[in-house]
Write a protein that holds these residues in place. Structure first.
Motif, PDB file in Angstrom:
ATOM      1  N   ASP A   6     -20.345   5.022   5.896  1.00 33.27           N
ATOM      2  CA  ASP A   6     -19.944   3.478   5.661  1.00 33.27           C
ATOM      3  C   ASP A   6     -20.126   3.037   4.350  1.00 33.27           C
ATOM      4  OD1 ASP A   6     -18.540   3.515   8.254  1.00 33.27           O
ATOM      5  OD2 ASP A   6     -20.306   2.443   9.115  1.00 33.27           O
ATOM      6  N   SER A   7     -21.343   3.567   3.758  1.00 33.39           N
ATOM      7  CA  SER A   7     -21.659   2.850   2.324  1.00 33.39           C
ATOM      8  C   SER A   7     -20.963   3.584   1.365  1.00 33.39           C
ATOM      9  CB  SER A   7     -23.253   3.234   2.222  1.00 33.39           C
ATOM     10  OG  SER A   7     -23.641   4.395   2.201  1.00 33.39           O
ATOM     11  N   GLN A   8     -20.463   4.797   1.397  1.00 30.97           N
ATOM     12  CA  GLN A   8     -19.792   5.392   0.511  1.00 30.97           C
ATOM     13  C   GLN A   8     -18.243   5.174   0.541  1.00 30.97           C
ATOM     14  OE1 GLN A   8     -20.352   9.727   0.868  1.00 30.97           O
ATOM     15  NE2 GLN A   8     -21.626   9.836  -1.091  1.00 30.97           N
TER      16      GLN A   8
END
Length: 160
Positions: A6-8
């Motif tokens: 999710d962060s990427q």
């Protein structure tokens, strides 16, 4: 296809969104003043530019590309964030284009274009670095291709 954490994925989408905004703002200017675009026609039709003046205007983008490696080296040496450096170059180019837009004479027009377009094109390697930093290689080409297609469409519309 491999899914991203999710962060990427959030960083990738943010990079895409901001690069689309950049492309929509800079492509009309690049299409107008880069190479042998509308800027040369304006110099010829409205200011009756001589051959050497048209050639100088047409070389503005190439001048910026020649300074690209120097810009990258200085940014790395000074430790400036790449996105900050790119935005600074774009903001520094803006007064030149404003000057060119309202130029009463050919000399003022040339000064504006030759102050703006090299700064705009010198930022090209920085855009590549931003994508390399913010997008994993597995998704970079797929997402960047969307930006390139939008850039091409915006440049085409601006040229028309």
């Amino acid at each position: 296809m491999k899914t991203l954490p999710d962060s990427q994925n959030a960083l990738l989408e943010k990079t895409k969104r901001f690069d689309l905004i950049r492309a929509c703002c800079t492509e009309p200017v690049g299409a107008t003043f880069g190479g042998s675009g509308l800027g040369v026609i304006v110099a010829l039709q409205f200011f009756n530019a001589q051959d050497w003046q048209k050639a100088l205007l047409a070389s503005g983008a190439t001048i910026g590309l020649m300074f690209g490696p120097l810009v990258v080296m200085l940014i790395a040496r000074w430790g400036i964030r790449v996105n900050r450096a790119a935005s600074t170059l774009f903001m520094a180019a803006a007064p030149g284009f404003c000057l060119a837009a309202f130029a009463p004479t050919l000399n003022v027009f040339m000064l504006g274009v030759l102050a703006g377009i090299p700064l705009l094109t010198a930022a090209a390697p920085l855009i590549t670095a931003i994508w390399e930093q913010n997008a994993p290689s597995a998704a970079r080409g797929r997402v960047f291709s969307h930006v390139v297609l939008v850039s091409a469409a915006v440049a085409l519309c601006a040229s028309l």
